[in-house]
Motif scaffolding. Structure first.
Motif, PDB file in Angstrom:
ATOM      1  N   LEU A  73       0.838  -1.201   0.000  1.00 41.59           N
ATOM      2  CA  LEU A  73       0.000   0.000   0.000  1.00 41.59           C
ATOM      3  C   LEU A  73       0.871   1.248   0.000  1.00 41.59           C
ATOM      4  O   LEU A  73       0.660   2.173  -0.807  1.00 41.59           O
ATOM      5  N   ASP A  74       1.850   1.280   0.867  1.00 38.20           N
ATOM      6  CA  ASP A  74       2.735   2.441   0.970  1.00 38.20           C
ATOM      7  C   ASP A  74       3.513   2.657  -0.326  1.00 38.20           C
ATOM      8  O   ASP A  74       3.625   3.786  -0.823  1.00 38.20           O
ATOM      9  N   VAL A 111       1.164   4.015  -3.140  1.00 39.46           N
ATOM     10  CA  VAL A 111       0.816   5.428  -2.970  1.00 39.46           C
ATOM     11  C   VAL A 111       2.014   6.314  -3.306  1.00 39.46           C
ATOM     12  O   VAL A 111       1.882   7.337  -3.984  1.00 39.46           O
ATOM     13  N   ASP A 163      -8.455  -3.620  -2.040  1.00 37.07           N
ATOM     14  CA  ASP A 163      -8.072  -4.758  -1.215  1.00 37.07           C
ATOM     15  C   ASP A 163      -8.816  -5.981  -1.742  1.00 37.07           C
ATOM     16  O   ASP A 163     -10.028  -6.099  -1.577  1.00 37.07           O
ATOM     17  N   ILE A 165      -5.869  -1.824   6.385  1.00 40.11           N
ATOM     18  CA  ILE A 165      -5.631  -1.130   5.113  1.00 40.11           C
ATOM     19  C   ILE A 165      -6.397   0.189   5.084  1.00 40.11           C
ATOM     20  O   ILE A 165      -5.863   1.229   4.674  1.00 40.11           O
ATOM     21  N   SER A 209      -4.443   3.698   4.670  1.00 42.66           N
ATOM     22  CA  SER A 209      -4.472   4.246   3.315  1.00 42.66           C
ATOM     23  C   SER A 209      -4.870   5.716   3.289  1.00 42.66           C
ATOM     24  O   SER A 209      -5.950   6.082   3.768  1.00 42.66           O
ATOM     25  N   VAL A 234     -10.237   3.576  -1.076  1.00 38.90           N
ATOM     26  CA  VAL A 234     -10.075   2.122  -1.010  1.00 38.90           C
ATOM     27  C   VAL A 234     -11.326   1.432  -1.552  1.00 38.90           C
ATOM     28  O   VAL A 234     -12.454   1.761  -1.171  1.00 38.90           O
TER      29      VAL A 234
END
Length: 421
Positions: A83-84, A87, A96, A110, A114, A118
């Motif tokens: 996720l990191d 982004v 997800d 998440i 986030s 999402v």
């Protein structure tokens, strides 16, 4: 009151203001697009999204990154790292798609981590719960599916993929026609199995009003899934795909009537010469709803390089009017993507989206290229780094073979064509 109802009532909205600022467009332009259903701003009322984006006509092409566990590999720490990475690489949203482990907890973490919107595919969790009870996928219960949708909406999910265009009629078309690769949408295949095994209607189609009520309650955006998307070039633009698209167009009108935002998902594998037709059909039959395409991939023979086959198709599709690109990683068709795959997938999709934005005349797109060209001509490497999509890659590649003279690279050295002297 949903966002559509707010803008139709000419009331102020921070979401409209934020998107207008990001896009360097007027609030009125964004407001009119949301009211008409040609722009969506996914945002659950139970969640505060830090990096809000709009998706649709006249806006920058946006990119989504899929993350999530599988029954074969469950590591929430790794998914949060993905996720990191996504982004930081420029993903505008993540989905997800977890199917392994404690799905509620994974989604909770998440959502909390986030900064971007999402999305999820609720039928995945419904299928996991069904199998956990010792049942077959074909025994998936409609009430369970709606319970999962409500739970995920309450948890804060901003948009959901729902395969509402698959019904008994479109499945009949699929069964009569046959396909080389069959149904490759995982969620779509679940619904087809249920219909073929039981003869009952798809609950998402039959009880669409029930779905709309949940979506309206939490103001989540419906991403109307392409359950019959082509999974190979041979199956592109066929009867089942077009039949499903026709149903989705009708459902888009229903969402607008009740004040719910929606977008339409598009095909996965399409040859180059059919991409424009697919986009035109989807826009026309979908009443100009925002289009969310996976790729499309333009050939089937490049496993390990499908981020490239997807970027080629994505650039064309977005230049013809697709608004939202779902990334494809080098791991597509082979395995669950790792951290490096996620980064490469996002960058590939960002390249495709930006290339399309130049063609579409999106405000600021060509100006970025002009800035890069100006500093390239000046041989100012620091400034070039500022305007490239992947500054880290820029630095690493230049460091692999440093030049003797700082103002050039090792391709031409002192014979650099950019030098005027």
């Amino acid at each position: 009151m949903t966002l559509i109802e707010l803008v139709q009532g000419k009331k102020e909205s921070d979401l409209i203001k934020k998107v207008a600022q990001i896009e360097s467009l007027s609030e009125e332009f964004i407001r009119e697009g949301v009211a008409a259903g040609t722009i969506v701003i996914p945002r659950n009322i139970n969640r505060n999204v830090k990096k809000i984006v709009g998706i649709g006509a006249g806006l920058k092409t946006k990119v989504n990154a899929n993350i999530g566990t599988s029954p074969e590999h469950i590591n929430i720490t790794e998914e949060l790292t993905k996720l990191d990475i996504a982004v930081k690489a420029g993903a505008d949203a993540v989905m997800d798609l977890s199917t392994g482990g404690n799905l509620t907890q994974i989604r909770k973490e998440i959502l909390a981590a986030s900064p971007v919107q999402v999305g999820t595919v609720p039928i995945y969790e419904a299928a996991c719960r069904t199998v956990a009870k010792g049942k077959k996928i074909s025994q998936l219960d409609g009430d369970l599916l709606f319970d999962v949708i409500e739970e995920q909406a309450e948890q804060g999910v901003d948009f959901i993929t729902v395969h509402c265009g698959i019904n008994k009629s479109t499945v009949e078309i699929l069964n009569r026609q046959g396909r080389l690769a069959g149904v490759v949408s995982r969620g779509g295949s679940f619904i087809v199995k249920c219909i073929n095994a039981t003869g009952k209607e798809n609950p998402l189609y039959e009880q669409y009003d029930r779905l709309l009520a949940i979506a309206k309650k939490y103001d989540i955006t419906l991403s109307l899934g392409d359950g019959f998307r082509a999974g190979c070039i041979q199956d592109a633009s066929d009867g089942p795909q077009i039949a499903e698209l026709s149903v989705l167009g009708e459902l888009v009108l229903k969402t607008r009537q009740v004040g719910v935002q929606s977008m339409i998902e598009g095909p996965g594998h399409v040859p180059l010469n059919q991409i424009e037709t697919n986009v035109i059909l989807a826009k026309r039959m979908g009443h100009n709803a925002p289009l969310y395409f996976l790729g499309p991939l333009v050939t089937d023979i490049a496993p390990g390089y499908d981020h490239i086959t997807s970027a080629i198709g994505g650039a064309l599709a977005a230049s013809y009017g697709v608004d939202f690109i779902c990334y494809v990683t080098p791991a597509e068709h082979l395995r669950l993507p790792n951290i490096e795959d996620v980064h490469e997938g996002v960058i590939s999709a960002k390249i495709a989206g930006h290339a399309a934005d130049i063609v579409k005349g999106v405000k600021g797109a060509k100006e970025c290229d002009n800035e890069m060209s100006k500093w390239r001509k000046a041989r100012n490497w620091k400034k070039q780094k500022e305007f490239c999509l992947d500054p880290e890659k820029f630095t690493k590649e230049r460091a692999k073979l440093p030049p003797r003279q700082e103002d050039v690279c090792t391709m031409c050295g002192e014979f650099c064509s950019m030098r005027d002297e």
